[in-house]
Write an enzyme that holds these catalytic residues in place. Structure first.
Site, PDB file in Angstrom:
ATOM      1  N   ASN A 181     -10.331  -2.918   2.418  1.00 30.62           N
ATOM      2  CA  ASN A 181     -10.013  -2.862   0.988  1.00 30.62           C
ATOM      3  C   ASN A 181     -11.281  -2.575   0.199  1.00 30.62           C
ATOM      4  O   ASN A 181     -12.374  -2.554   0.766  1.00 30.62           O
ATOM      5  CB  ASN A 181      -9.437  -4.203   0.516  1.00 30.62           C
ATOM      6  CG  ASN A 181      -7.967  -4.374   0.905  1.00 30.62           C
ATOM      7  OD1 ASN A 181      -7.261  -3.407   1.181  1.00 30.62           O
ATOM      8  ND2 ASN A 181      -7.518  -5.614   0.913  1.00 30.62           N
ATOM      9  N   HIS A 237       0.828  -1.221   0.000  1.00 29.69           N
ATOM     10  CA  HIS A 237       0.000   0.000   0.000  1.00 29.69           C
ATOM     11  C   HIS A 237       0.859   1.267   0.000  1.00 29.69           C
ATOM     12  O   HIS A 237       0.501   2.268   0.621  1.00 29.69           O
ATOM     13  CB  HIS A 237      -0.955   0.027   1.191  1.00 29.69           C
ATOM     14  CG  HIS A 237      -1.946  -1.091   1.210  1.00 29.69           C
ATOM     15  ND1 HIS A 237      -3.197  -0.997   0.665  1.00 29.69           N
ATOM     16  CD2 HIS A 237      -1.868  -2.359   1.705  1.00 29.69           C
ATOM     17  CE1 HIS A 237      -3.857  -2.147   0.823  1.00 29.69           C
ATOM     18  NE2 HIS A 237      -3.063  -3.001   1.442  1.00 29.69           N
ATOM     19  N   HIS A 251      -4.019   0.864  11.862  1.00 30.74           N
ATOM     20  CA  HIS A 251      -3.830  -0.419  12.546  1.00 30.74           C
ATOM     21  C   HIS A 251      -5.207  -1.018  12.866  1.00 30.74           C
ATOM     22  O   HIS A 251      -5.994  -0.385  13.591  1.00 30.74           O
ATOM     23  CB  HIS A 251      -3.053  -0.174  13.842  1.00 30.74           C
ATOM     24  CG  HIS A 251      -2.683  -1.421  14.576  1.00 30.74           C
ATOM     25  ND1 HIS A 251      -3.117  -2.671  14.222  1.00 30.74           N
ATOM     26  CD2 HIS A 251      -1.889  -1.604  15.648  1.00 30.74           C
ATOM     27  CE1 HIS A 251      -2.628  -3.563  15.048  1.00 30.74           C
ATOM     28  NE2 HIS A 251      -1.877  -2.950  15.928  1.00 30.74           N
TER      29      HIS A 251
HETATM   30 FE1  HDD Z   1      -2.481  -4.846   5.479  1.00 30.36          FE
HETATM   31  C1  HDD Z   1      -1.038  -1.800   5.198  1.00 30.36           C
HETATM   32  C2  HDD Z   1      -5.451  -3.548   4.333  1.00 30.36           C
HETATM   33  C3  HDD Z   1      -3.848  -8.011   5.429  1.00 30.36           C
HETATM   34  C4  HDD Z   1       0.280  -6.053   6.933  1.00 30.36           C
HETATM   35  N1  HDD Z   1      -3.114  -3.031   4.868  1.00 30.36           N
HETATM   36  C5  HDD Z   1      -2.360  -1.901   4.815  1.00 30.36           C
HETATM   37  C6  HDD Z   1      -3.159  -0.822   4.319  1.00 30.36           C
HETATM   38  C7  HDD Z   1      -4.404  -1.317   4.075  1.00 30.36           C
HETATM   39  C8  HDD Z   1      -4.370  -2.712   4.432  1.00 30.36           C
HETATM   40  C9  HDD Z   1      -5.588  -0.555   3.531  1.00 30.36           C
HETATM   41  C10 HDD Z   1      -2.673   0.589   4.082  1.00 30.36           C
HETATM   42  C11 HDD Z   1      -2.979   1.469   5.257  1.00 30.36           C
HETATM   43  C12 HDD Z   1      -2.534   2.877   4.957  1.00 30.36           C
HETATM   44  O1  HDD Z   1      -3.178   3.508   4.106  1.00 30.36           O
HETATM   45  O2  HDD Z   1      -1.556   3.311   5.548  1.00 30.36           O
HETATM   46  N2  HDD Z   1      -4.257  -5.631   4.919  1.00 30.36           N
HETATM   47  C13 HDD Z   1      -5.367  -4.921   4.570  1.00 30.36           C
HETATM   48  C14 HDD Z   1      -6.507  -5.814   4.494  1.00 30.36           C
HETATM   49  C15 HDD Z   1      -6.059  -7.063   4.793  1.00 30.36           C
HETATM   50  C16 HDD Z   1      -4.638  -6.952   5.064  1.00 30.36           C
HETATM   51  C17 HDD Z   1      -7.910  -5.364   4.157  1.00 30.36           C
HETATM   52  C18 HDD Z   1      -6.821  -8.348   4.863  1.00 30.36           C
HETATM   53  C19 HDD Z   1      -8.089  -8.439   5.085  1.00 30.36           C
HETATM   54  N3  HDD Z   1      -1.877  -6.692   6.036  1.00 30.36           N
HETATM   55  C20 HDD Z   1      -2.596  -7.856   5.966  1.00 30.36           C
HETATM   56  C21 HDD Z   1      -1.854  -8.927   6.581  1.00 30.36           C
HETATM   57  C22 HDD Z   1      -0.675  -8.373   7.024  1.00 30.36           C
HETATM   58  C23 HDD Z   1      -0.717  -6.974   6.666  1.00 30.36           C
HETATM   59  C24 HDD Z   1      -2.321 -10.358   6.716  1.00 30.36           C
HETATM   60  C25 HDD Z   1       0.476  -8.989   7.744  1.00 30.36           C
HETATM   61  C26 HDD Z   1       0.486 -10.112   8.379  1.00 30.36           C
HETATM   62  N4  HDD Z   1      -0.667  -4.062   5.910  1.00 30.36           N
HETATM   63  C27 HDD Z   1       0.302  -4.743   6.562  1.00 30.36           C
HETATM   64  C28 HDD Z   1       1.478  -3.865   6.935  1.00 30.36           C
HETATM   65  C29 HDD Z   1       1.060  -2.490   6.359  1.00 30.36           C
HETATM   66  C30 HDD Z   1      -0.299  -2.788   5.755  1.00 30.36           C
HETATM   67  C31 HDD Z   1       2.827  -4.382   6.525  1.00 30.36           C
HETATM   68  C32 HDD Z   1       2.021  -1.785   5.427  1.00 30.36           C
HETATM   69  C33 HDD Z   1       2.059  -0.359   5.858  1.00 30.36           C
HETATM   70  C34 HDD Z   1       1.316  -0.324   7.087  1.00 30.36           C
HETATM   71  O3  HDD Z   1       0.870  -1.568   7.399  1.00 30.36           O
HETATM   72  O4  HDD Z   1       1.124   0.640   7.785  1.00 30.36           O
HETATM   73  O5  HDD Z   1       1.624  -3.822   8.310  1.00 30.36           O
END
Ligand code: HDD
Length: 709
Positions: free
Chosen positions: A153, A80, A344
Site C-alpha cells: 500500500n 481495491h 498474491h
Molecule cells: Fe489485500 C487485494 C494490499 C490485507 C485480501 N490487497 C489487494 C490489493 C492490494 C492489497 C494492493 C489489490 C491488488 C491488485 O491490484 O489486484 N491487502 C493489501 C495490504 C494488506 C492487505 C498491503 C495488509 C498489509 N488483503 C489483506 C488481508 C486480506 C486481503 C488481511 C484478507 C484476509 N486483498 C485481499 C483480497 C484481494 C486483495 C480479497 C481483493 C482482490 C484480490 O485480492 O486480488 O484477496
C-alpha cells in the site's frame, strides 16, 4: 522459456513484452469475423422474416454478439476494485547477495519486467479516484525464477493485526448493506463504529487522516510492503526485511476541499494522470529500498516486527536503496491486463520468505481464493498478464478455461512412465525451500502482548507532522466524525485520540461539541479465564525517538516542474510575446501548459495570430491544475469581467497553489484575491519566479486566512 535462461532478460530484451505479443491482436486491415473466424457480411441488420418481420432464432451472428456482451462483466475485486496499471522494468543498483539469493536482486545486468497496479481500497470499480483512502501499490516482477509479487500500500502500516478481522474491517468501510451508500467513503457510521472499538487501527487511521490518503498523483506516492518479510541468502541465513518504494517525482497530496471538487470535475483524475505521463514519455520512477534487521535483533525494538500496525522509523533503521522501477508502457487493453492481473503476496521466489505476521499469514490464503471466483477458476495463471516467464511444467490439469495442452499420459508424481518428469528441483537448481524456523509452541487462539502498544506510533506520526500537516489531520478527523450520525461513536473516537495526543483530542472534540474523556479502551478477542482484562488493554509505550522527519511529506517535494499542469487564462488580445515565450519556456522544463479561454476554438493574440484553445471555462476547472498563469494584454479586460475566470484564480489560491501573472496580467489577480502580496503569488512574469513557486507545490500557510471560492 525454460527456467534459468537468463539471456532474454539482458541487453534490453523484455521477455514479458514478447510473451504478451503472442496474444495481442490488431484489427487494422482485417475483415470482421465471428468468434469462429467466419467473415461477416452484415453486422448491422439482424436476420428477419422480411424487412419488417420478426427476428429469426437462427441468426447465430446476432446471438453470438449479444451472448458475449451479456457476459462481459466479471466480479469486481472485493477490495481495491478501482485501479490503474502500467508495464515497466525493474533495474537493480547493487547485488544483494549478502542477504538474498533472489536472482533479480543479484544481477545488475538484468532488467526485470514488471506490471504495477495502483488502487483505492473501498470504492467500486467506477468510483472516484480521489476518495480519502489508502492506495494499493502492487507490483508483479516477472523474474527468471517465476513471478514475485510485492502487494503493498501507500502507507507503511495496516488497520488490523490479524487477518481474521479483515472481513469485518471491509464490511464496515464499504457502503452500508441496507442502503448501499456512501460510495468510496469512510466518513460514515459503520466504519467509525468499528474503528472506535479497535484501538489497534489508530496508527493506520492517522495515516488515512493525513494527506497521504489524498495523493496528488499515483506517481507521487511512496509504497510499502508493510509486513516484515525475510531475505534468505545462499547459506540459508535469514534477515528480516521491510520494503519501500520511493518516488522520484516527489511526494505530494491534494487539499481535501480540492479532492472533493475533483471527484465531480474529473473522477478519473489519477488514472488519466498516470496514463498521460507515460503516454508523453514522462515515465514515473520509484526506487526500491529495504530496511534490514538481523535475525538476532528480532526483539531489539520496542515494538514487535511481526505487528503490521507498526513501522520501523527510518531514523532507527535506515532505508537502503537497491534499485529502480520505471513504468514505461500503458496497457494495450484495460480489461485483459489491469482488470485480470492477479496479485498474491504468496507469489515468491527463492531468497524471499514470509514472517509470522498474522495479517500476512491470513493474506496467504485469501488471494488465490478470491481469484478463483473473480477470474472464474483455477487456471487464472494462464491469462497472459499473469503468465510467468518460465514455462509452467507441473501435473496440474483440467479446470475451467484450461488453455495449456499438456501432452502424454502422465500427470502425477512420482512416475516412471514419464521418465520421472517433471523433476523436483534441488536447492542448487533453484528449487524453493521454506525457511527452516524452529517452532516450539502451544496451539492457542491469542495475540502476543507485544502487540498491545497501540498508541505510541500514532503519537510519533502526529508529532512528526509540520503545522499544516497537523491541521489537515485535525480537519480530516473533524470532517469524518462530523459525518457520523451516532454521537457515542464520535465520542469513543475522541476518547481514543486522548490516549494519543491531548491537544488533537481537544481540537477535534471542540469541532464536534464533545469533551474527550479518559475511559478504559475497548478490548478485542477472547476474555481470559481468570477474568483479568488488565493486560489486554491497549497502552502507549515508550519509543526511543519523539519525532521522525521521514514520516512527514513536507520535505519530499520534487526539485523540478516536470509534468506539472499549468493553466494559462487567456482571451482575445492576449500579449503574443508574454504568452508564447512563457509557454515555450515552461514546456522546455517538461511542464504541461493548457490554454483556457471563455470559449473553445481560437483567440486572436495582440499580433493578430490565432492561438488554439485547449479548454473553455465550461470544461476546465482549477482543481485539476497545479498552477495558474495570466499573461497580460487586452485579454485581461475581458477576463476581469468573467466570473468563471475570477473563480478559477480564487479557487486555485484557496487551494494554496502558485498563482502568477506578468505585470499586465495582475489586474485579474487583484480582482480575484484580497491580497496579492503573499508567498506563491508572483506578478513579475519572470520564469524563475514562477518555477520556484511551482517547485514548492503549495503555500499551505494561506489556509490560516482562508478566502471564499
Ligand atoms: Fe489485500 C487485494 C494490499 C490485507 C485480501 N490487497 C489487494 C490489493 C492490494 C492489497 C494492493 C489489490 C491488488 C491488485 O491490484 O489486484 N491487502 C493489501 C495490504 C494488506 C492487505 C498491503 C495488509 C498489509 N488483503 C489483506 C488481508 C486480506 C486481503 C488481511 C484478507 C484476509 N486483498 C485481499 C483480497 C484481494 C486483495 C480479497 C481483493 C482482490 C484480490 O485480492 O486480488 O484477496
Amino acid at each position: 522459456m525454460k527456467i534459468d535462461e537468463k539471456e532474454p532478460f539482458e541487453n534490453g530484451a523484455n521477455p514479458k513484452k514478447e510473451q504478451l505479443g503472442q496474444f495481442t491482436t490488431d484489427n487494422q486491415g482485417e475483415f470482421l469475423t465471428t468468434d469462429q473466424g467466419l467473415k461477416i457480411n452484415d453486422d448491422q441488420n439482424s436476420l428477419k422474416s422480411g424487412p419488417r418481420g420478426a427476428t429469426l432464432l437462427e441468426d447465430f451472428i446476432l446471438r453470438e454478439k449479444i451472448t458475449h456482451f451479456d457476459h462481459e462483466r466479471i466480479p469486481e475485486r472485493i477490495v481495491h476494485a478501482r485501479g490503474s496499471g502500467a508495464h515497466g522494468v525493474f533495474e537493480l543498483y547493487k547485488p544483494m547477495g549478502k542477504y538474498t539469493k533472489a536472482k533479480f536482486l543479484n544481477e545488475t545486468t538484468i532488467k526485470t519486467p514488471v506490471f504495477a497496479r495502483f488502487s483505492t481500497v473501498a470504492g467500486s470499480k467506477g468510483s472516484t479516484d480521489v476518495a480519502r483512502d489508502t492506495r494499493g501499490f502492487a507490483v508483479k516482477f516477472y523474474t527468471q525464477e517465476g513471478n514475485y509479487d510485492l502487494v503493498g500500500n501507500n502507507m507503511p502500516v495496516f488497520f488490523i493485526q490479524d487477518a481474521v478481522k479483515f472481513p469485518d474491517l471491509i464490511h464496515a468501510v464499504k457502503p452500508e448493506p441496507d442502503r448501499e451508500f456512501p460510495q468510496a467513503a469512510s466518513a460514515h457510521d459503520t466504519f467509525w463504529d468499528f474503528i472506535s472499538l479497535m484501538p489497534e487501527s489508530m496508527h493506520h487511521i492517522f495515516w488515512t487522516m493525513s494527506d497521504r490518503a489524498i495523493p496528488r498523483s499515483l506517481r507521487m506516492m511512496e509504497g510499502f510492503g508493510i509486513h516484515t518479510f525475510r531475505f534468505i541468502n545462499e547459506e540459508g541465513a535469514s534477515h528480516f526485511v521491510k520494503f519501500h518504494w520511493k518516488p522520484l517525482q516527489g511526494v505530494q497530496g491534494l487539499a481535501w476541499d480540492e479532492a472533493q471538487r475533483i471527484s465531480g470535475k474529473d473522477s478519473d483524475f489519477h488514472r488519466k494522470d498516470l496514463w498521460e505521463a507515460i503516454d508523453s514519455g514522462q515515465f514515473p520512477e520509484w526506487e526500491l529500498g529495504v530496511q534490514i534487521v538481523a535475525q538476532e535483533d528480532e526483539h531489539k525494538h520496542p515494538f514487535d516486527l511481526l505487528d503490521p500496525t507498526k513501522l520501523i522509523p527510518e531514523e532507527m533503521v535506515p532505508v537502503e536503496i537497491i534499485g529502480k522501477m520505471t513504468l514505461n508502457r500503458n496497457p494495450d487493453n484495460f480489461f485483459a491486463e489491469t482488470e485480470q492481473v492477479a496479485f498474491h503476496p504468496g507469489h515468491l521466489v527463492p531468497g524471499i520468505d514470509f514472517s509470522n505476521d498474522p495479517l500476512l499469514q491470513g493474506r496467504l490464503f485469501s488471494y488465490t481464493d478470491t481469484q478463483i471466483s473473480r477470474l472464474g477458476g483455477p487456471n487464472f495463471h494462464e491469462i497472459p498478464i499473469n503468465k510467468s516467464i518460465p514455462e509452467v511444467t507441473n501435473n496440474q490439469r483440467q479446470g475451467i478455461h484450461r488453455t495449456q495442452i499438456n501432452t502424454g499420459r502422465v500427470s502425477y508424481h512420482p512416475n516412471t512412465l514419464g521418465g520421472g518428469c517433471p523433476f523436483q528441483a534441488g536447492k542448487m537448481e533453484g528449487g524453493f525451500t521454506s525457511f527452516e524456523e524452529r517452532i516450539d509452541a502451544t496451539k492457542i487462539r491469542a495475540r502476543s502482548e507485544s502487540f498491545f502498544d497501540h498508541f505510541s506510533q500514532p503519537a510519533l506520526f502526529y508529532n512528526s507532522m509540520t503545522s499544516h500537516e497537523k491541521r489537515h489531520i485535525q480537519n480530516a478527523f473533524s470532517f469524518e466524525l462530523g459525518k457520523v450520525k451516532t454521537v457515542p461513536i464520535r465520542q469513543r473516537v475522541v476518547n481514543m485520540l486522548l490516549e494519543i495526543d491531548e491537544s488533537l483530542a481537544k481540537i477535534v472534540g471542540g469541532n464536534l461539541g464533545l469533551i474527550p474523556a479518559k475511559l478504559p479502551q475497548p478490548i478485542t478477542g477472547s476474555i481470559p479465564a481468570d477474568g483479568n482484562l488488565e493486560e489486554f488493554h491497549s497502552f502507549k509505550g515508550e519509543l526511543p525517538i519523539e519525532e521522525a522527519a521521514s514520516l512527514s511529506m513536507a520535505d519530499k517535494l520534487p526539485n523540478n516542474i516536470k509534468t506539472r499542469k499549468i493553466a494559462f487564462l487567456v482571451a482575445d488580445g492576449v500579449e503574443d510575446d508574454a504568452f508564447s515565450k512563457m509557454k515555450l519556456e515552461l514546456e522546455n522544463l517538461d511542464a504541461m501548459v493548457m490554454i483556457i479561454a471563455p470559449k473553445q476554438g481560437f483567440v486572436k493574440t495582440s499580433d493578430g495570430n490565432e492561438q488554439p484553445i485547449d479548454e473553455s471555462f465550461l470544461t476546465a476547472a482549477s482543481v485539476v491544475f497545479d498552477a495558474v498563469y495570466i499573461p497580460g494584454g487586452e485579454s485581461v479586460e475581458t477576463l476581469v469581467q468573467n466570473a468563471d475566470a475570477i473563480h478559477f484564480v480564487a479557487e486555485a489560491f484557496k487551494h494554496c497553489k502558485p498563482v502568477a501573472s506578468n505585470s499586465n496580467g495582475k489586474k485579474l489577480l487583484e480582482k480575484a484575491l484580497t491580497n496579492t502580496k503573499v508567498d506563491g503569488v508572483s506578478t513579475t512574469g519572470k520564469l524563475e519566479d514562477i518555477v520556484a513557486d511551482i517547485k514548492k507545490c503549495r503555500f499551505w500557510e494561506r489556509e490560516e486566512n482562508p478566502i471564499p471560492a
